[in-house]
Design a protein around this motif. Structure first.
Motif, PDB file in Angstrom:
ATOM      1  N   ASN A 168       0.780  -1.249   0.034  1.00 56.79           N
ATOM      2  CA  ASN A 168       0.050  -0.197   0.011  1.00 56.79           C
ATOM      3  C   ASN A 168       0.715   1.315   0.062  1.00 56.79           C
ATOM      4  O   ASN A 168       0.501   2.289  -0.512  1.00 56.79           O
ATOM      5  CB  ASN A 168      -0.980   0.019   1.316  1.00 56.79           C
ATOM      6  N   THR A 169       1.990   1.241   0.514  1.00 55.32           N
ATOM      7  CA  THR A 169       2.789   2.446   0.425  1.00 55.32           C
ATOM      8  C   THR A 169       4.416   2.010   0.187  1.00 55.32           C
ATOM      9  O   THR A 169       4.798   0.854   0.287  1.00 55.32           O
ATOM     10  CB  THR A 169       3.039   2.920   2.099  1.00 55.32           C
ATOM     11  N   TYR A 170       5.076   3.105  -0.020  1.00 52.77           N
ATOM     12  CA  TYR A 170       6.271   2.805  -0.572  1.00 52.77           C
ATOM     13  C   TYR A 170       7.093   2.610   0.620  1.00 52.77           C
ATOM     14  O   TYR A 170       8.341   1.913   0.513  1.00 52.77           O
ATOM     15  CB  TYR A 170       7.151   4.031  -1.445  1.00 52.77           C
ATOM     16  N   SER A 171       7.083   3.214   1.672  1.00 52.59           N
ATOM     17  CA  SER A 171       7.705   2.803   2.905  1.00 52.59           C
ATOM     18  C   SER A 171       7.839   1.066   3.457  1.00 52.59           C
ATOM     19  O   SER A 171       8.869   0.910   3.810  1.00 52.59           O
ATOM     20  CB  SER A 171       7.044   3.585   4.286  1.00 52.59           C
ATOM     21  N   GLU A 172       6.776   0.573   3.084  1.00 54.88           N
ATOM     22  CA  GLU A 172       6.780  -0.677   3.271  1.00 54.88           C
ATOM     23  C   GLU A 172       7.568  -1.536   2.152  1.00 54.88           C
ATOM     24  O   GLU A 172       8.517  -2.523   2.673  1.00 54.88           O
ATOM     25  CB  GLU A 172       5.128  -1.176   2.976  1.00 54.88           C
ATOM     26  N   CYS A 173       7.796  -1.143   0.907  1.00 56.36           N
ATOM     27  CA  CYS A 173       8.642  -1.640   0.093  1.00 56.36           C
ATOM     28  C   CYS A 173      10.099  -1.412   0.683  1.00 56.36           C
ATOM     29  O   CYS A 173      10.953  -1.990   0.244  1.00 56.36           O
ATOM     30  CB  CYS A 173       8.291  -1.002  -1.495  1.00 56.36           C
ATOM     31  N   LEU A 174      10.496  -0.109   1.159  1.00 55.96           N
ATOM     32  CA  LEU A 174      11.603   0.411   1.584  1.00 55.96           C
ATOM     33  C   LEU A 174      12.122  -0.609   2.581  1.00 55.96           C
ATOM     34  O   LEU A 174      13.336  -1.186   2.693  1.00 55.96           O
ATOM     35  CB  LEU A 174      11.687   1.613   1.801  1.00 55.96           C
ATOM     36  N   THR A 175      11.238  -1.049   3.646  1.00 55.09           N
ATOM     37  CA  THR A 175      11.605  -1.969   4.429  1.00 55.09           C
ATOM     38  C   THR A 175      11.880  -3.184   3.946  1.00 55.09           C
ATOM     39  O   THR A 175      13.261  -3.837   4.359  1.00 55.09           O
ATOM     40  CB  THR A 175      10.376  -2.053   5.628  1.00 55.09           C
ATOM     41  N   GLY A 176      11.281  -3.864   3.089  1.00 53.59           N
ATOM     42  CA  GLY A 176      11.678  -5.202   2.450  1.00 53.59           C
ATOM     43  C   GLY A 176      13.017  -5.002   1.714  1.00 53.59           C
ATOM     44  O   GLY A 176      13.807  -5.952   1.532  1.00 53.59           O
ATOM     45  N   LEU A 177      13.351  -3.719   1.173  1.00 53.17           N
ATOM     46  CA  LEU A 177      14.590  -3.682   0.370  1.00 53.17           C
ATOM     47  C   LEU A 177      15.639  -3.666   1.382  1.00 53.17           C
ATOM     48  O   LEU A 177      16.715  -4.366   1.085  1.00 53.17           O
ATOM     49  CB  LEU A 177      14.501  -2.180  -0.410  1.00 53.17           C
ATOM     50  N   GLU A 178      15.556  -3.111   2.379  1.00 50.54           N
ATOM     51  CA  GLU A 178      16.470  -2.859   3.622  1.00 50.54           C
ATOM     52  C   GLU A 178      16.983  -4.464   4.069  1.00 50.54           C
ATOM     53  O   GLU A 178      18.199  -4.623   4.534  1.00 50.54           O
ATOM     54  CB  GLU A 178      16.296  -2.049   4.587  1.00 50.54           C
ATOM     55  N   ASN A 179      15.710  -5.178   4.410  1.00 47.75           N
ATOM     56  CA  ASN A 179      16.095  -6.396   5.184  1.00 47.75           C
ATOM     57  C   ASN A 179      16.422  -7.448   4.045  1.00 47.75           C
ATOM     58  O   ASN A 179      16.367  -8.617   4.547  1.00 47.75           O
ATOM     59  CB  ASN A 179      14.876  -6.897   6.191  1.00 47.75           C
ATOM     60  N   GLY A 180      16.253  -7.443   2.857  1.00 50.17           N
ATOM     61  CA  GLY A 180      16.597  -8.143   1.927  1.00 50.17           C
ATOM     62  C   GLY A 180      15.585  -9.022   1.368  1.00 50.17           C
ATOM     63  O   GLY A 180      15.887  -9.997   0.468  1.00 50.17           O
ATOM     64  N   GLY A 181      14.115  -8.888   1.697  1.00 46.83           N
ATOM     65  CA  GLY A 181      13.063  -9.581   1.252  1.00 46.83           C
ATOM     66  C   GLY A 181      12.753  -9.235  -0.195  1.00 46.83           C
ATOM     67  O   GLY A 181      12.098  -9.928  -0.751  1.00 46.83           O
ATOM     68  N   ILE A 182      13.432  -8.089  -0.742  1.00 43.99           N
ATOM     69  CA  ILE A 182      13.037  -7.780  -2.240  1.00 43.99           C
ATOM     70  C   ILE A 182      14.208  -7.464  -2.774  1.00 43.99           C
ATOM     71  O   ILE A 182      15.139  -6.997  -1.948  1.00 43.99           O
ATOM     72  CB  ILE A 182      12.016  -6.779  -2.356  1.00 43.99           C
ATOM     73  N   ASP A 183      14.478  -7.343  -4.083  1.00 41.18           N
ATOM     74  CA  ASP A 183      15.845  -6.812  -4.677  1.00 41.18           C
ATOM     75  C   ASP A 183      15.907  -5.539  -5.174  1.00 41.18           C
ATOM     76  O   ASP A 183      16.764  -4.820  -5.195  1.00 41.18           O
ATOM     77  CB  ASP A 183      16.263  -7.367  -6.016  1.00 41.18           C
ATOM     78  N   ALA A 184      14.539  -4.872  -5.302  1.00 38.38           N
ATOM     79  CA  ALA A 184      14.650  -3.463  -5.776  1.00 38.38           C
ATOM     80  C   ALA A 184      13.215  -3.038  -5.412  1.00 38.38           C
ATOM     81  O   ALA A 184      12.163  -3.895  -5.733  1.00 38.38           O
ATOM     82  CB  ALA A 184      15.065  -3.221  -7.347  1.00 38.38           C
ATOM     83  N   LEU A 185      13.325  -1.632  -5.290  1.00 37.69           N
ATOM     84  CA  LEU A 185      11.892  -0.954  -5.143  1.00 37.69           C
ATOM     85  C   LEU A 185      11.675  -0.106  -6.535  1.00 37.69           C
ATOM     86  O   LEU A 185      12.642   0.467  -7.126  1.00 37.69           O
ATOM     87  CB  LEU A 185      11.917   0.093  -4.243  1.00 37.69           C
ATOM     88  N   THR A 186      10.853  -0.152  -7.064  1.00 47.91           N
ATOM     89  CA  THR A 186      10.510   0.294  -8.604  1.00 47.91           C
ATOM     90  C   THR A 186       9.433   1.505  -8.485  1.00 47.91           C
ATOM     91  O   THR A 186       8.343   0.915  -8.218  1.00 47.91           O
ATOM     92  CB  THR A 186      10.161  -0.466  -9.879  1.00 47.91           C
TER      93      THR A 186
END
Length: 269
Positions: A168-186
């Motif tokens: 729902n928010t980019y902040s959630e994506c950023l958390t995933g990027l920082e902890n390695g759950g995702i490779d990139a935020l687009t």
């Protein structure tokens, strides 16, 4: 849409007529409600102190001022990407300035003034990593926000095989990027630059440097809005008097982000 106040651009006779009917107080014409993002540094951010800051926020303030509203008559409401059309259709907000890319599909539901900015879709990755080509995106797990043009572009245009997670928010994506759950935020490079420039994130992330699309930001208005011409005139005035350039430098300069020149009113991708 709420009965609008007399615009600074409207004829004096109209201003007098509206003053006669609206100055008694009460009703919805006392102020203007503007949808913005609450979690996009550099564009639209609700701070810990309860203030609102960012390029989109200041663009909205300028437009509201040109429409005749004082600062204390402006109310900001959060406008998450999946909800923007509904917020306008229901009359929950009068306008939206929230990294709102103009598309044909959206123009079937709402009106757009502007555009007032051109961004480009990119990837935010962890510092020290790289994405060598567009084709390499297909091997990544990406995060974007549901309802954004960025998510649609990934699946339809340049990386159909990439794993895509919507939040729902980019902040959630950023958390995933920082902890390695995702490779990139687009998403748009203007948004990504804002995150990368935050003090708590400096040195952690970097833009991949890919211009994957052109995103023309417009001011969303209800369909068949009577305010469209006045909002367009306000945007033109903002560019002509130098305010637009000042806001670009204030909000994007610290991130080293080089914005495109102000687009012409009516321009489309």
């Amino acid at each position: 849409m709420r009965l609008r106040k007399a615009s600074a651009l409207a004829a004096s006779a109209v201003a007098l007529a509206l003053t006669a009917t609206a100055c008694g107080g009460g009703g919805d014409d006392e102020g203007i409600v503007i949808g913005i993002k609450f979690d996009q540094p550099g564009l639209g951010l609700l701070t810990e102190d309860g203030d609102y800051e960012g390029f989109d926020v200041d663009v909205a303030r300028y437009i509201a001022g040109e429409l005749g509203y004082e600062e204390d008559q402006i109310e900001f409401e959060e406008a998450p990407s999946p909800d923007r059309e509904q917020l306008l259709e229901r009359g929950d907000v009068d306008m939206i300035a929230a990294s709102y890319s103009i598309t044909e599909e959206r123009e079937a539901q709402v009106d757009f003034a502007g555009p007032y900015f051109i961004a480009h879709q990119d990837l935010l990755i962890r510092a020290g990593e790289e994405v060598p080509s567009t084709e390499a995106i297909n091997d990544l797990t990406l995060c974007s926000v549901a309802g954004s043009t960025s998510a649609a572009n990934v699946q339809e245009d340049f990386a159909p095989d990439a794993a895509l997670e919507d939040f729902n928010t980019y902040s959630e994506c950023l958390t995933g990027l920082e902890n390695g759950g995702i490779d990139a935020l687009t998403t748009d490079d203007s948004i990504l630059a804002g995150y990368a420039a935050q003090e708590e994130h400096q040195g952690k992330f970097a833009l991949a440097g890919l211009e994957l699309s052109d995103e023309y930001y417009g001011v969303g208005l209800p369909k068949d809005s009577e305010d469209l011409e006045d909002v367009n005139a306000a945007i033109e005035q903002m560019v002509e008097d130098g305010t637009w350039a000042e806001l670009v430098e204030e909000h994007f300069g610290p991130a080293g982000y080089e914005a495109d020149p102000a687009p012409e009113i009516g321009a489309r991708p």
